[in-house]
Scaffold this active site. Structure first.
Site, PDB file in Angstrom:
ATOM      1  N   LYS A  78      -4.669   2.442  -0.307  1.00  0.00           N
ATOM      2  CA  LYS A  78      -4.813   1.006  -0.594  1.00  0.00           C
ATOM      3  C   LYS A  78      -6.096   0.423  -0.006  1.00  0.00           C
ATOM      4  CE  LYS A  78       0.076   0.104  -1.245  1.00  0.00           C
ATOM      5  NZ  LYS A  78       0.955  -0.978  -1.652  1.00  0.00           N
ATOM      6  N   ASP A 105       8.192  -3.605  -6.961  1.00  0.00           N
ATOM      7  CA  ASP A 105       7.143  -2.823  -7.609  1.00  0.00           C
ATOM      8  C   ASP A 105       7.202  -2.975  -9.134  1.00  0.00           C
ATOM      9  OD1 ASP A 105       5.969  -1.788  -5.291  1.00  0.00           O
ATOM     10  OD2 ASP A 105       7.582  -0.316  -5.076  1.00  0.00           O
ATOM     11  N   ASN A 111      15.582  -7.185  -3.531  1.00  0.00           N
ATOM     12  CA  ASN A 111      15.828  -6.169  -2.498  1.00  0.00           C
ATOM     13  C   ASN A 111      16.383  -6.853  -1.256  1.00  0.00           C
ATOM     14  OD1 ASN A 111      13.557  -7.038  -0.764  1.00  0.00           O
ATOM     15  ND2 ASN A 111      12.362  -6.402  -2.539  1.00  0.00           N
TER      16      ASN A 111
HETATM   17  N1  CTP Z   1       2.739  -4.681  -1.556  1.00  0.00           N
HETATM   18  C1  CTP Z   1       2.112  -5.659  -2.284  1.00  0.00           C
HETATM   19  N2  CTP Z   1       2.294  -5.742  -3.633  1.00  0.00           N
HETATM   20  C2  CTP Z   1       3.105  -4.886  -4.263  1.00  0.00           C
HETATM   21  C3  CTP Z   1       3.772  -3.874  -3.524  1.00  0.00           C
HETATM   22  C4  CTP Z   1       3.574  -3.818  -2.177  1.00  0.00           C
HETATM   23  O1  CTP Z   1       1.358  -6.451  -1.697  1.00  0.00           O
HETATM   24  N3  CTP Z   1       3.275  -5.001  -5.575  1.00  0.00           N
HETATM   25  C5  CTP Z   1       2.493  -4.583  -0.114  1.00  0.00           C
HETATM   26  C6  CTP Z   1       3.671  -4.918   0.762  1.00  0.00           C
HETATM   27  O2  CTP Z   1       3.682  -6.287   1.127  1.00  0.00           O
HETATM   28  C7  CTP Z   1       3.413  -4.027   1.965  1.00  0.00           C
HETATM   29  C8  CTP Z   1       2.819  -2.783   1.343  1.00  0.00           C
HETATM   30  O3  CTP Z   1       2.203  -3.220   0.142  1.00  0.00           O
HETATM   31  O4  CTP Z   1       2.431  -4.564   2.828  1.00  0.00           O
HETATM   32  C9  CTP Z   1       3.852  -1.768   1.012  1.00  0.00           C
HETATM   33  O5  CTP Z   1       3.269  -0.813   0.201  1.00  0.00           O
HETATM   34  P1  CTP Z   1       4.079  -0.022  -0.901  1.00  0.00           P
HETATM   35  O6  CTP Z   1       3.194   1.071  -1.397  1.00  0.00           O
HETATM   36  O7  CTP Z   1       4.692  -0.896  -1.908  1.00  0.00           O
HETATM   37  O8  CTP Z   1       5.200   0.495   0.000  1.00  0.00           O
HETATM   38  P2  CTP Z   1       6.496   1.039  -0.482  1.00  0.00           P
HETATM   39  O9  CTP Z   1       7.286   0.024  -1.249  1.00  0.00           O
HETATM   40  O10 CTP Z   1       7.114   1.596   0.739  1.00  0.00           O
HETATM   41  O11 CTP Z   1       5.872   2.075  -1.513  1.00  0.00           O
HETATM   42  P3  CTP Z   1       6.331   3.494  -1.956  1.00  0.00           P
HETATM   43  O12 CTP Z   1       7.558   3.198  -2.710  1.00  0.00           O
HETATM   44  O13 CTP Z   1       5.177   3.942  -2.768  1.00  0.00           O
HETATM   45  O14 CTP Z   1       6.512   4.240  -0.668  1.00  0.00           O
END
Ligand code: CTP
Length: 410
Positions: free
Chosen positions: A341, A279, A210
């Site tokens: 979370k 993700d 990303n």
């Molecule tokens: N995070 C993490 N591990 C993952 C995904 C995210 O530690 N596998 C952490 C990121 O570092 C950040 C937060 O979670 O602190 C972001 O949350 P997330 O739900 O992944 O945010 P988005 O990507 O914005 O999720 P969504 O697509 O559900 O909005």
């Protein structure tokens, strides 16, 4: 010994009912070894007499900008130079507005402009006035200029309402003021930070990633190290150099980041997840470069572990901060993420059609915890990271004081 010992504290008192606590604030500061001088606004005089404050501080009280009596003791510019710190308690909505706009039409606002010392304010007002966007914007302006904001607390108010707006108690104010003089707000605190993107390999030459640059995470690591913390930065691939005093662990994938964080987290006090962790990852790694044999190619993706949620779910979790990048409904979605979370705080920012965030040098954040949202307005990422780390330090200290302190166990 308190770090207020032998410090010169200029206490500003403004016209709110909480001014009745000011003599106790003076007493606590003097008990901690500070020399205290008081400047009060005209309206403060409706709630507390200058004579009382003079008696407890053992010093003449400053009430007017050009008052021959007090100017003969110490002129107001001299007083501004004398102060090692200025604490305004209580700070009314009106005072905060005047300070935010740089007015200098009375002794206290003039002193706040004239001093080079750090300024702290302890807001006290009716809960509707506190929540008004005008008050919150003034607060954000002051925070961005480095003014420390202590409180307010929640509870029943003199006006009969219940909510945020009560001035913190005198002992708490003295403790927070003292913390400003400690060598670093995060001394002896271990902070683990994730930063940058992750690369999820498809084959030896391709990956899914990303646009995260890592700048925000590195700025947070730098700011935490400046505050005295022992910092471990678990970083995905970036071109950034490791900030001074920070231990960096370089990783590539989310799985590697997850494993590195779990290795470091057992004795950590604070965790800040700034990384843009992928993700999903390809279910299968192709050991040889994929050739273009067909018109279509389907990649099967599987979920990566959520590192932030895993840290928050530990038995004795550190103070855990997550980031959220949202394109709309920032505060609402961040609040949902906070609960889902199970983290202590979410630092949320708006991404999408505005030119801040991901790859930019600037960002703006809204800090969401179980209390009021706090806005850190748009500024460069280094400055923003310092403001964020100050907020984290404040909340981490409050939490570790209220429950079994991890710091004390070492
Ligand atoms: N995070 C993490 N591990 C993952 C995904 C995210 O530690 N596998 C952490 C990121 O570092 C950040 C937060 O979670 O602190 C972001 O949350 P997330 O739900 O992944 O945010 P988005 O990507 O914005 O999720 P969504 O697509 O559900 O909005």
């Amino acid at each position: 010994m308190s770090s207020l010992n032998q410090k010169n504290v200029l206490l500003g008192v403004t016209g709110g009912i909480a001014a009745y606590k000011s003599p106790d604030v003076v007493r606590r500061l003097r008990d901690a070894g500070a020399a205290v001088r008081v400047a009060m606004t005209a309206n403060a005089g409706h709630f507390i007499t200058a004579l009382t404050l003079q008696a407890v501080s053992d010093q003449a009280v400053y009430r007017k900008l050009l008052d021959a009596d007090s100017e003969s003791t110490m002129g107001h510019i001299e007083l501004a130079r004398w102060a090692d710190v200025v604490l305004v308690a209580p700070a009314t909505a009106d005072f905060l507005a005047r300070l935010a706009h740089g007015l200098a039409d009375d002794i206290l606002t003039t002193l706040c402009l004239a001093t080079e010392a750090p300024v702290a304010v302890a807001p006290a007002m009716n809960q509707q006035m506190w929540q008004h966007p005008a008050s919150q914007e003034n607060l954000a302006t002051l925070r961005a200029r480095g003014v420390s904001v202590f409180g307010p607390a929640e509870g029943s108010q003199a006006c009969g309402e219940v909510g945020p707006g009560r001035m913190l108690e005198a002992a708490d104010l003295a403790e927070r003021l003292s913390a400003l003089f400690e060598s670093g707000a995060l001394d002896k605190v271990k902070v683990v930070i994730t930063a940058g993107p992750t690369h999820e390999a498809i084959d030896p030459v391709r990956n899914i990633t990303n646009r995260s640059s890592g700048k925000m995470g590195y700025a947070v690591a730098r700011a935490a190290a400046e505050s005295g913390a022992e910092v471990v930065l678990v970083s995905g691939p970036t071109y950034l150099s490791c900030p001074r005093g920070v231990r960096r662990i370089a990783v590539t994938s989310a799985a590697e980041m997850h494993a590195a964080v779990l290795r470091e987290i057992a004795d950590a006090d604070v965790f800040v997840g700034v990384a843009a962790v992928a993700d999903y990852r390809p279910e299968k790694f192709h050991p040889q470069k994929i050739k273009k044999h067909s018109d279509r190619l389907t990649l099967e993706l599987v979920r990566n572990p959520d590192i932030l949620a895993a840290v928050a779910a530990l038995d004795n979790p550190p103070y855990t901060v997550g980031f959220a990048a949202e394109t709309h409904n920032v505060e609402k979605l961040a609040r949902e993420k906070l609960l889902k979370k199970g983290v202590d705080m979410i630092a949320a920012n708006q991404v999408g059609d505005i030119d801040i965030g991901l790859e930019s040098d600037e960002n703006a954040l809204t800090l969401i915890d179980r209390g009021d949202a706090v806005s850190l307005p748009r500024m460069n990422k280094d400055k923003l990271a310092r403001a964020l780390v100050a907020e984290i330090a404040n909340r981490y200290c409050a939490k570790s004081r209220s429950k079994n302190p991890r710091r004390a166990r070492r």
